[in-house]
Design a protein around this motif. Structure first.
Motif, PDB file in Angstrom:
ATOM      1  N   PRO A  15      29.105  35.169  34.764  1.00  0.00           N
ATOM      2  CA  PRO A  15      27.896  35.590  35.474  1.00  0.00           C
ATOM      3  C   PRO A  15      27.797  37.098  35.631  1.00  0.00           C
ATOM      4  CG  PRO A  15      29.516  34.699  37.010  1.00  0.00           C
ATOM      5  CD  PRO A  15      30.051  34.436  35.625  1.00  0.00           C
ATOM      6  N   VAL A  16      26.576  37.593  35.585  1.00  0.00           N
ATOM      7  CA  VAL A  16      26.308  39.007  35.842  1.00  0.00           C
ATOM      8  C   VAL A  16      26.195  39.196  37.350  1.00  0.00           C
ATOM      9  CG1 VAL A  16      24.733  40.929  35.473  1.00  0.00           C
ATOM     10  CG2 VAL A  16      25.126  39.262  33.641  1.00  0.00           C
ATOM     11  N   MET A  17      26.991  40.110  37.896  1.00  0.00           N
ATOM     12  CA  MET A  17      27.042  40.333  39.332  1.00  0.00           C
ATOM     13  C   MET A  17      26.858  41.805  39.648  1.00  0.00           C
ATOM     14  SD  MET A  17      30.432  38.115  40.395  1.00  0.00           S
ATOM     15  CE  MET A  17      30.518  36.321  40.265  1.00  0.00           C
ATOM     16  N   THR A  18      26.684  42.114  40.907  1.00  0.00           N
ATOM     17  CA  THR A  18      26.723  43.493  41.361  1.00  0.00           C
ATOM     18  C   THR A  18      28.192  43.906  41.470  1.00  0.00           C
ATOM     19  OG1 THR A  18      26.761  42.847  43.687  1.00  0.00           O
ATOM     20  CG2 THR A  18      24.595  43.189  42.666  1.00  0.00           C
ATOM     21  N   PRO A  19      28.476  45.208  41.470  1.00  0.00           N
ATOM     22  CA  PRO A  19      29.869  45.640  41.576  1.00  0.00           C
ATOM     23  C   PRO A  19      30.601  45.085  42.787  1.00  0.00           C
ATOM     24  CG  PRO A  19      28.527  47.470  40.846  1.00  0.00           C
ATOM     25  CD  PRO A  19      27.578  46.352  41.186  1.00  0.00           C
ATOM     26  N   ASP A  20      29.947  45.054  43.959  1.00  0.00           N
ATOM     27  CA  ASP A  20      30.638  44.543  45.145  1.00  0.00           C
ATOM     28  C   ASP A  20      30.902  43.046  45.029  1.00  0.00           C
ATOM     29  OD1 ASP A  20      27.757  44.395  45.390  1.00  0.00           O
ATOM     30  OD2 ASP A  20      28.038  43.737  47.450  1.00  0.00           O
ATOM     31  N   GLU A  21      30.020  42.303  44.366  1.00  0.00           N
ATOM     32  CA  GLU A  21      30.266  40.876  44.149  1.00  0.00           C
ATOM     33  C   GLU A  21      31.449  40.661  43.213  1.00  0.00           C
ATOM     34  OE1 GLU A  21      25.756  38.992  44.640  1.00  0.00           O
ATOM     35  OE2 GLU A  21      26.414  39.793  42.688  1.00  0.00           O
ATOM     36  N   VAL A  22      31.553  41.504  42.189  1.00  0.00           N
ATOM     37  CA  VAL A  22      32.681  41.410  41.269  1.00  0.00           C
ATOM     38  C   VAL A  22      33.988  41.653  42.010  1.00  0.00           C
ATOM     39  CG1 VAL A  22      33.801  42.451  39.259  1.00  0.00           C
ATOM     40  CG2 VAL A  22      31.335  42.060  39.236  1.00  0.00           C
ATOM     41  N   VAL A  23      34.015  42.697  42.817  1.00  0.00           N
ATOM     42  CA  VAL A  23      35.230  43.041  43.551  1.00  0.00           C
ATOM     43  C   VAL A  23      35.610  41.927  44.513  1.00  0.00           C
ATOM     44  CG1 VAL A  23      36.215  44.648  45.239  1.00  0.00           C
ATOM     45  CG2 VAL A  23      34.890  45.514  43.298  1.00  0.00           C
ATOM     46  N   ARG A  24      34.626  41.333  45.169  1.00  0.00           N
ATOM     47  CA  ARG A  24      34.891  40.255  46.117  1.00  0.00           C
ATOM     48  C   ARG A  24      35.501  39.038  45.426  1.00  0.00           C
ATOM     49  NH1 ARG A  24      30.007  39.475  47.696  1.00  0.00           N
ATOM     50  NH2 ARG A  24      30.038  41.084  49.305  1.00  0.00           N
ATOM     51  N   ASP A  48      34.171  58.338  33.871  1.00  0.00           N
ATOM     52  CA  ASP A  48      35.285  58.954  34.604  1.00  0.00           C
ATOM     53  C   ASP A  48      34.857  59.520  35.954  1.00  0.00           C
ATOM     54  OD1 ASP A  48      36.391  58.399  32.165  1.00  0.00           O
ATOM     55  OD2 ASP A  48      37.176  60.412  31.792  1.00  0.00           O
ATOM     56  N   ASP A  49      33.767  60.263  35.954  1.00  0.00           N
ATOM     57  CA  ASP A  49      33.362  60.967  37.165  1.00  0.00           C
ATOM     58  C   ASP A  49      32.827  60.042  38.249  1.00  0.00           C
ATOM     59  OD1 ASP A  49      34.102  63.324  35.994  1.00  0.00           O
ATOM     60  OD2 ASP A  49      32.082  63.938  35.424  1.00  0.00           O
ATOM     61  N   ALA A  50      32.611  58.771  37.922  1.00  0.00           N
ATOM     62  CA  ALA A  50      32.082  57.834  38.912  1.00  0.00           C
ATOM     63  C   ALA A  50      33.175  57.029  39.610  1.00  0.00           C
ATOM     64  CB  ALA A  50      31.094  56.868  38.240  1.00  0.00           C
ATOM     65  N   ILE A  51      34.405  57.108  39.123  1.00  0.00           N
ATOM     66  CA  ILE A  51      35.468  56.236  39.635  1.00  0.00           C
ATOM     67  C   ILE A  51      35.772  56.509  41.101  1.00  0.00           C
ATOM     68  CG2 ILE A  51      37.894  55.583  39.402  1.00  0.00           C
ATOM     69  CD1 ILE A  51      37.637  56.174  36.403  1.00  0.00           C
ATOM     70  N   ALA A  52      36.031  57.772  41.444  1.00  0.00           N
ATOM     71  CA  ALA A  52      36.409  58.097  42.819  1.00  0.00           C
ATOM     72  C   ALA A  52      35.304  57.717  43.798  1.00  0.00           C
ATOM     73  CB  ALA A  52      36.744  59.583  42.936  1.00  0.00           C
ATOM     74  N   GLY A  53      34.064  58.019  43.447  1.00  0.00           N
ATOM     75  CA  GLY A  53      32.951  57.707  44.335  1.00  0.00           C
ATOM     76  C   GLY A  53      32.776  56.222  44.549  1.00  0.00           C
ATOM     77  N   LEU A  54      32.924  55.435  43.485  1.00  0.00           N
ATOM     78  CA  LEU A  54      32.788  53.990  43.626  1.00  0.00           C
ATOM     79  C   LEU A  54      33.916  53.429  44.487  1.00  0.00           C
ATOM     80  CD1 LEU A  54      31.374  51.356  42.893  1.00  0.00           C
ATOM     81  CD2 LEU A  54      32.818  51.221  40.866  1.00  0.00           C
ATOM     82  N   CYS A  55      35.139  53.901  44.254  1.00  0.00           N
ATOM     83  CA  CYS A  55      36.270  53.442  45.072  1.00  0.00           C
ATOM     84  C   CYS A  55      36.030  53.750  46.544  1.00  0.00           C
ATOM     85  CB  CYS A  55      37.560  54.106  44.614  1.00  0.00           C
ATOM     86  SG  CYS A  55      38.268  53.400  43.127  1.00  0.00           S
ATOM     87  N   GLY A  75      33.106  54.299  48.055  1.00  0.00           N
ATOM     88  CA  GLY A  75      31.997  53.508  48.574  1.00  0.00           C
ATOM     89  C   GLY A  75      32.388  52.080  48.886  1.00  0.00           C
ATOM     90  N   LEU A  76      33.169  51.475  47.997  1.00  0.00           N
ATOM     91  CA  LEU A  76      33.619  50.102  48.224  1.00  0.00           C
ATOM     92  C   LEU A  76      34.592  50.026  49.388  1.00  0.00           C
ATOM     93  CD1 LEU A  76      34.065  48.975  44.509  1.00  0.00           C
ATOM     94  CD2 LEU A  76      32.346  48.140  46.125  1.00  0.00           C
TER      95      LEU A  76
END
Length: 293
Positions: free
Chosen positions: A54-63, A74-81, A83-84
């Motif tokens: 299934p296609v999910m949002t990032p927070d759904e995937v992490v959950r 690369d430059d988005a990794i720290a910010g996503l971590c 934010g989550l």
């Protein structure tokens, strides 16, 4: 800690790398429980390489996942971590893997603060985002970086995907990645500029002219000992400053290619001098020639 032999895998960023690695882990017996992707291309990759996922949002995937693959820019990794983490999405014992060559595990600090087990696993190969990549993984080396107790997990995941793990220290990741970019991406730039120069002469398939020479040269160089100049050929290693001058003149109407030629010729001259292929006088002539405007 989750048993790394049976994991629910989630892919955050269904680009060329994420979908292929997800498919490889699925073939190894893991279960891919979700993948995030917004663009039509990402959704298509999920449907093709991860059918039924299934296609999910990032927070759904992490959950949903025990093992989260962060295959995002690369430059988005720290910010996503971060934010989550603020949303309280990370959980202790969860394994999080990023695939950026540039970074070690420091970029996952906000996730690690929540008890996540951080791993940096970078496949040293070019991805097309198709099933062709799956076979190429068996020939790929993966750079792994992790705390010592977690290295066996990172190494096991790489082996399960068919690759060969090598350990790169946290502080060495930038040099490691620069070496790969210089050897691979810049080789593409050189080939593209060379092909364009031949194309301007009316050669319809410049790749046919370049391929035997370029592939043999690269193959020979990669077989040499590090720092060896045994495979160097051409006017620079012969000390032929006159030919180099003629090349620069011929490329006057192709300034970008000319600039690249000069920079690479100087680097080649440095190698040739250090390796004893040319003497100081020849080197001085070459440097003077390359310095002409």
């Amino acid at each position: 800690m989750a048993d790394p032999s049976r994991l629910n895998v989630g892919v955050v960023g269904a680009g060329r790398v994420g979908t292929v690695l997800g498919a490889a882990l699925r073939e190894a017996g893991h279960s891919v429980v979700g993948a995030s992707g917004v663009s039509a291309e990402s959704v298509s990759r999920i449907e093709t390489l991860l059918p039924g996922v299934p296609v999910m949002t990032p927070d759904e995937v992490v959950r949903a996942a025990d093992l989260v693959l962060l295959t995002i820019p690369d430059d988005a990794i720290a910010g996503l971590c971060s934010g989550l983490a603020e949303l309280g999405m990370w959980r202790a014992g969860q394994i999080v893997v990023h695939t950026a060559g540039r970074y070690g595990i420091g970029v996952l600090a906000d996730a690690a603060a929540a008890g996540v087990l951080p791993l940096a696993i970078h496949p040293a190969m070019t991805f097309t985002g198709t099933s062709l990549d799956r076979a190429r993984l068996s020939e790929a080396v993966f750079a792994v970086t992790a705390a010592a107790p977690l290295l066996p997990i990172a190494q096991a995941l790489v082996v399960e995907m068919g690759g060969e793990p090598i350990v790169i220290a946290e502080g060495d990741r930038a040099v490691y990645h620069a070496a790969l970019v210089h050897g691979a991406n810049h080789a593409v730039t050189l080939a593209a500029q060379s092909a364009a120069a031949l194309s301007r002469l009316g050669i319809e398939e410049p790749g046919r002219v370049l391929r035997p020479l370029v592939e043999a040269s690269i193959g020979n160089a990669l077989g040499d000992a590090p720092g060896s100049v045994a495979s160097l050929t051409g006017p620079v290693v012969r000390g032929d400053a006159g030919t180099v001058a003629a090349h620069l003149e011929a490329l006057a109407n192709q300034p970008e290619t000319r600039a690249t030629y000069r920079a690479m010729a100087l680097a080649t001259a440095d190698l040739a001098l250090a390796g004893g292929r040319i003497g100081p006088a020849q080197y001085a002539d070459l440097v003077a020639t390359l310095g002409l405007e």
